[in-house]
Design a protein around this motif. Sequence first.
Motif, short mmCIF file in Angstrom:
data_model
loop_
_atom_site.label_atom_id
_atom_site.label_comp_id
_atom_site.label_asym_id
_atom_site.label_seq_id
_atom_site.Cartn_x
_atom_site.Cartn_y
_atom_site.Cartn_z
N ILE A 224 -37.77 -13.27 -5.34
CA ILE A 224 -38.59 -14.48 -5.22
C ILE A 224 -37.91 -15.43 -4.25
O ILE A 224 -36.73 -15.27 -3.91
CB ILE A 224 -38.79 -15.17 -6.59
N ALA A 225 -38.66 -16.38 -3.77
CA ALA A 225 -38.12 -17.46 -2.95
C ALA A 225 -38.17 -18.75 -3.74
O ALA A 225 -39.10 -18.98 -4.52
CB ALA A 225 -38.91 -17.62 -1.66
N LEU A 226 -37.16 -19.57 -3.58
CA LEU A 226 -37.19 -20.96 -4.05
C LEU A 226 -37.45 -21.81 -2.82
O LEU A 226 -36.66 -21.81 -1.88
CB LEU A 226 -35.86 -21.34 -4.71
N LEU B 124 -29.87 -18.55 1.73
CA LEU B 124 -28.93 -18.16 0.69
C LEU B 124 -29.59 -17.15 -0.24
O LEU B 124 -30.81 -17.19 -0.45
CB LEU B 124 -28.48 -19.38 -0.11
N LEU B 125 -28.78 -16.27 -0.79
CA LEU B 125 -29.29 -15.26 -1.72
C LEU B 125 -28.52 -15.37 -3.03
O LEU B 125 -27.30 -15.23 -3.07
CB LEU B 125 -29.11 -13.85 -1.15
N LEU B 126 -29.25 -15.65 -4.10
CA LEU B 126 -28.69 -15.66 -5.45
C LEU B 126 -29.10 -14.36 -6.13
O LEU B 126 -30.29 -14.06 -6.24
CB LEU B 126 -29.21 -16.85 -6.24
N MET C 298 -33.47 -26.32 2.00
CA MET C 298 -33.48 -25.07 2.75
C MET C 298 -34.02 -23.96 1.85
O MET C 298 -33.96 -24.08 0.62
CB MET C 298 -32.07 -24.71 3.24
N PRO C 299 -34.58 -22.89 2.40
CA PRO C 299 -35.11 -21.82 1.56
C PRO C 299 -34.00 -20.99 0.93
O PRO C 299 -32.94 -20.80 1.52
CB PRO C 299 -35.95 -20.98 2.53
N VAL C 300 -34.25 -20.52 -0.27
CA VAL C 300 -33.30 -19.71 -1.03
C VAL C 300 -34.03 -18.47 -1.55
O VAL C 300 -35.17 -18.57 -2.01
CB VAL C 300 -32.73 -20.52 -2.22
#
Length: 312
Positions: A120-122, A101-103, A68-70
């Motif tokens: 940035i996106a993971l 999700l947001l880190l 999933m995108p992070v």
Amino acid sequence: MADETTNYPAAQGGAVDLSGLAANQPDAAGAAPGAPATNAAPLAQVDDVVISGGEQELDEFARLSTRMPVLVEMHASWSHESRELSPVLESIVREAGGRLLLLRLDLDAHSQLGSQPQVIALFGGQPMPLFSGNPPREQIVQVINELLQAAASRGLDGFVEVGGAEAEAPSEPPLPPLHQAAQEALALGDYAAAKKYYEQALTEAPADDLAKVGLAQVNLLGRLQGKTLAEVRERGAEAPDDLDAQFDVADLDLSGGHVDDAFSRLLNLYPKLDDEGKSAVRDRLLELFDVVGAEDARVKRARQRLTSLLFA
């Protein structure tokens, strides 16, 4: 994460650089963009979709991003824009209903991870800079919607359960066909094709502001592709009268969130140029204005100054 090359330049004003997406991910079958697959199980249960952490959490989230995108927000207490962005970004991520999700990484405490506040996106385990600074909320929403749609199209449609209850995914309107085609071209790193689609969209609908912005952003990304910060800065310092070198530095400044610096560099250069050079600077400034957004206060100030220079 601290690499200062601009192979994946940070986008501004709602753009997303999808050049790092894995082209060989399987397509989602029949699922709405960003929505969990029917009867799918959550990847994890979390108390909150916004988490603060460091290198360990970054490694964990990178692995999770294969499903999933992070988002990763690299913030710093000394950055006014960073402080203003945080609550807006958290709100948008929570509205995504567990599909994102947001880190949050504190650069003051983790300087080894970088020095430039940015988001940035993971995606598929790979980092992709999205934007720096504090763009308008609607442009951030556009970036995230495009990211979720790209994720769904490649089967990265996992989600998490928040607070013990399965999240409901809000429905989102699809992108116009030419916009979607441009984003898919960006996913393959094909800037020429993305440019063609945005240009076609503008031919069919000259008032399509999103296509105008998309085209400006694609041009910026293409110009910066493969160039390093050190090379651009060095050439700009050694050749203060070289218009192309100064254009590159302005592009780099804008991609890194130094919007006023980018505008000031070109505006200061304008009076020193011949008519051909002035025309080139004017055209580049108008393009950069589109990247940042017409309603941005920095654009309004720079546009006023450019107008004064044009009639001086």
